[in-house]
Write an enzyme that holds these catalytic residues in place. Structure first.
Site, PDB file in Angstrom:
ATOM      1  N   HIS A 101      51.932  92.581 -44.235  1.00  0.00           N
ATOM      2  CA  HIS A 101      53.049  93.212 -45.414  1.00  0.00           C
ATOM      3  C   HIS A 101      53.496  92.452 -46.467  1.00  0.00           C
ATOM      4  CE1 HIS A 101      52.706  98.023 -44.767  1.00  0.00           C
ATOM      5  NE2 HIS A 101      52.223  97.113 -44.571  1.00  0.00           N
ATOM      6  N   ASP A 140      42.810 100.755 -47.508  1.00  0.00           N
ATOM      7  CA  ASP A 140      43.736 100.418 -48.477  1.00  0.00           C
ATOM      8  C   ASP A 140      44.243  99.166 -48.098  1.00  0.00           C
ATOM      9  OD1 ASP A 140      44.866 102.280 -47.549  1.00  0.00           O
ATOM     10  OD2 ASP A 140      46.074 101.867 -48.585  1.00  0.00           O
ATOM     11  N   ASP A 144      44.493 100.972 -35.990  1.00  0.00           N
ATOM     12  CA  ASP A 144      45.939 100.356 -36.478  1.00  0.00           C
ATOM     13  C   ASP A 144      47.025 100.029 -36.351  1.00  0.00           C
ATOM     14  OD1 ASP A 144      46.892  99.927 -39.638  1.00  0.00           O
ATOM     15  OD2 ASP A 144      47.553 102.385 -40.404  1.00  0.00           O
ATOM     16  N   ASP A 164      45.405  94.278 -42.055  1.00  0.00           N
ATOM     17  CA  ASP A 164      45.882  96.300 -41.927  1.00  0.00           C
ATOM     18  C   ASP A 164      45.670  96.393 -43.378  1.00  0.00           C
ATOM     19  OD1 ASP A 164      47.590  98.458 -41.949  1.00  0.00           O
ATOM     20  OD2 ASP A 164      49.769  97.739 -42.209  1.00  0.00           O
ATOM     21  N   GLU A 188      47.047 104.871 -47.670  1.00  0.00           N
ATOM     22  CA  GLU A 188      47.601 104.763 -46.824  1.00  0.00           C
ATOM     23  C   GLU A 188      48.499 104.389 -47.118  1.00  0.00           C
ATOM     24  OE1 GLU A 188      49.542 104.256 -42.300  1.00  0.00           O
ATOM     25  OE2 GLU A 188      48.683 102.582 -44.053  1.00  0.00           O
ATOM     26  N   GLU A 189      48.807 103.088 -47.466  1.00  0.00           N
ATOM     27  CA  GLU A 189      50.570 102.460 -47.880  1.00  0.00           C
ATOM     28  C   GLU A 189      51.151 102.744 -48.750  1.00  0.00           C
ATOM     29  OE1 GLU A 189      50.393 100.239 -45.717  1.00  0.00           O
ATOM     30  OE2 GLU A 189      49.193  98.958 -44.980  1.00  0.00           O
ATOM     31  N   HIS A 192      42.592 102.545 -42.725  1.00  0.00           N
ATOM     32  CA  HIS A 192      42.390 103.415 -43.753  1.00  0.00           C
ATOM     33  C   HIS A 192      41.803 101.835 -44.310  1.00  0.00           C
ATOM     34  CE1 HIS A 192      45.565 100.865 -43.876  1.00  0.00           C
ATOM     35  NE2 HIS A 192      46.283 101.054 -42.985  1.00  0.00           N
TER      36      HIS A 192
END
Length: 492
Positions: A463, A78, A169, A115, A145-146, A76
């Protein structure tokens, strides 16, 4: 000259730095999607860009691999955008400031976007290279995705020929992920009642929870780390049970799938109750510090009174009754691990994370990421939240639900990747089910018979503003991926 120039594999790090110059937080992917489309066009590759800004790029097989079964490679585009309070980067407009420390790539003051930017970098390097052996490659790069796997939910894959998909991922080298939990986002909106501030009767108190580690709400939910939003609610509730203060502002967290590290509230305390309120805060803070001394020892609470530096002076506040009702709802709602798997030792089965807490004009909004490997358990948890919130007159919205990815008993793809890994590194990779969400469940529902695995290099603190990945691991996983693509398939 780029920050990552000189690192190997050169193509992977070149393209990672390229995309790091393009803002690509969830919901802000148009620019990077257009970059990928232009990249494909410049190389004469077939490319599809859909209305959700998902990208599909096709690269035909190299000589000698025309009869091999195609691979779908997927990631992904994003990233979770979080930054330190003193960071001056606007993550909707500005490039990331990459740096290299102790053999790892990270970003100054912000999350890194490894990520899943490393997947995009791998894909671009493969598409750009002219000396790599491979079957037909069908590259799928999704959006949002997030924040709920929105791109994967809406993408059309009917034109793809591949029936084996390698998701890029994963965040741990030497691990092949074989299944994952499903999830949903849950928003709780607690109604508010405001009144004017009487400054001559009250002291303004700013309360900040700081120093927590945070982390990914799927992969770090079992680490015992503190959730700043929940801890602030607990501290405020302890004080509210003793004094009738009023809430004027509260906020915490930057993404619902990240465990929040900081949260802050502004309250108005009756002047005669200030000492008692501060004493309640100190006692509850001491209890929490004792609980977190092994798992989140940096936890601290900072209080500032009227006239202090950075003090916020409110013009209105919630009524005392509304304050207590909102805090009762906040503290009554569950958070963290709900159930552990009985089948897989150490695997979280069901959890939720209060990632964002925001005081709006009409509601206090609490945004949760809910995860479970059992769909019925996920649904029951959402209903439980609705019941608890309803007692406080709050409304609950369940959105962006996505299915889990079930373990496949027979997987030629998994067997092939395991064989190649053992040949290269002298040991078997670890097969693992995870609690974090991946897009594989949605994609297998779109392509009958799809065989999936997920791999990736070592990453840490995703994150969060400490996010990083290992340079050596990126190189090893690149070599591994190339070996897998070059392997002749005996079982199509």
């Amino acid at each position: 000259m780029g920050v990552l120039d000189g690192l190997k594999p050169a193509g992977v790090f070149h393209f990672f730095e390229e995309i790091s110059r393009i803002p690509h937080g969830s919901g802000n992917e148009k620019q990077i999607s257009d970059y990928l489309k232009k990249f494909a066009g410049e190389r004469g590759l077939e490319c599809i860009q859909d209305a959700l800004n998902n990208i599909i790029i096709i690269k035909e097989a190299t000589p000698g691999y025309e009869q091999e079964a195609p691979y779908i490679l997927q990631g992904h585009m994003d990233m979770v955008t979080v930054k330190k309070p003193d960071c001056d980067i606007d993550m909707t407009k500005d490039p990331l400031r990459l740096c290299v420390r102790d053999g790892r790539v990270c970003a100054e003051g912000t999350s890194l976007g490894g990520d899943d930017g490393i997947a995009v970098a791998y894909i671009l390097a493969l598409l750009d290279a002219q000396d790599i052996k491979h079957p037909r490659l069908e590259m799928v790069v999704t959006t949002e995705e997030e924040t709920g796997l929105t791109g994967a939910q809406g993408i059309d894959l009917s034109m793809l020929r591949g029936r084996q998909l390698i998701n890029l991922d994963n965040e741990e080298e030497g691990v092949i992920i074989t299944s994952c939990a499903g999830g949903a986002r849950v928003d709780v909106d607690i109604p508010l009642q405001w009144e004017a501030v009487q400054t001559d009767e009250s002291t303004v108190l700013q309360i900040s929870v700081q120093g927590l580690q945070g982390g990914h709400s799927g992969s770090e939910i079992d680490k015992g780390r503190g959730n700043a939003n929940c801890l602030l609610g607990r501290i405020l509730m302890a004080a509210a049970q003793q004094t009738a203060f009023r809430l004027a502002a509260v906020q915490g967290g930057q993404a619902d799938n990240a465990i929040p590290r900081e949260a802050e509230a502004v309250v108005l305390v009756p002047k005669e109750a200030l000492t008692q309120t501060l004493d309640c805060i100190d006692k509850e803070t001491a209890r929490i510090k004792e609980e977190l001394k092994q798992t989140d020892a940096g936890f601290c609470v900072v209080c500032r009174k009227s006239g202090s530096e950075r003090q916020y002076e409110p013009e209105k506040c919630l009524t005392a009754a509304c304050t207590k009702q909102a805090l009762s709802c906040l503290t009554a709602l569950p958070n963290g691990i709900i159930a552990m798997s009985e089948d897989v030792k150490g695997l979280v089965q069901t959890s939720l994370n209060l990632g964002i807490m925001t005081l709006k004009e009409e509601t206090l909004q609490l945004s949760y990421a809910v995860r479970s490997s059992i769909d019925k358990e996920k649904e029951m948890l959402c209903k439980r939240m609705q019941e608890i919130a309803g007692q406080a007159g709050a409304e609950t919205q369940v959105r962006s639900a996505y299915p889990g990815w079930a373990y496949r008993k027979e997987s030629p793809l998994r067997d092939r990747l395991s064989t190649v890994y053992e040949r290269m590194y002298g040991c078997q990779p670890r097969l693992q089910a995870i609690h974090a969400g991946l897009e594989c469940g949605l994609l297998t529902a779109k392509i009958p018979g799809l065989d999936c695995v997920s791999i990736g290099p070592d990453m840490a603190d995703v994150h969060t503003t400490e996010e990083s990945f290992s340079i050596e691991s990126v190189a090893r996983m690149w070599d591994y991926l190339l070996a897998v693509l070059a392997e002749k398939q005996q079982d199509r």
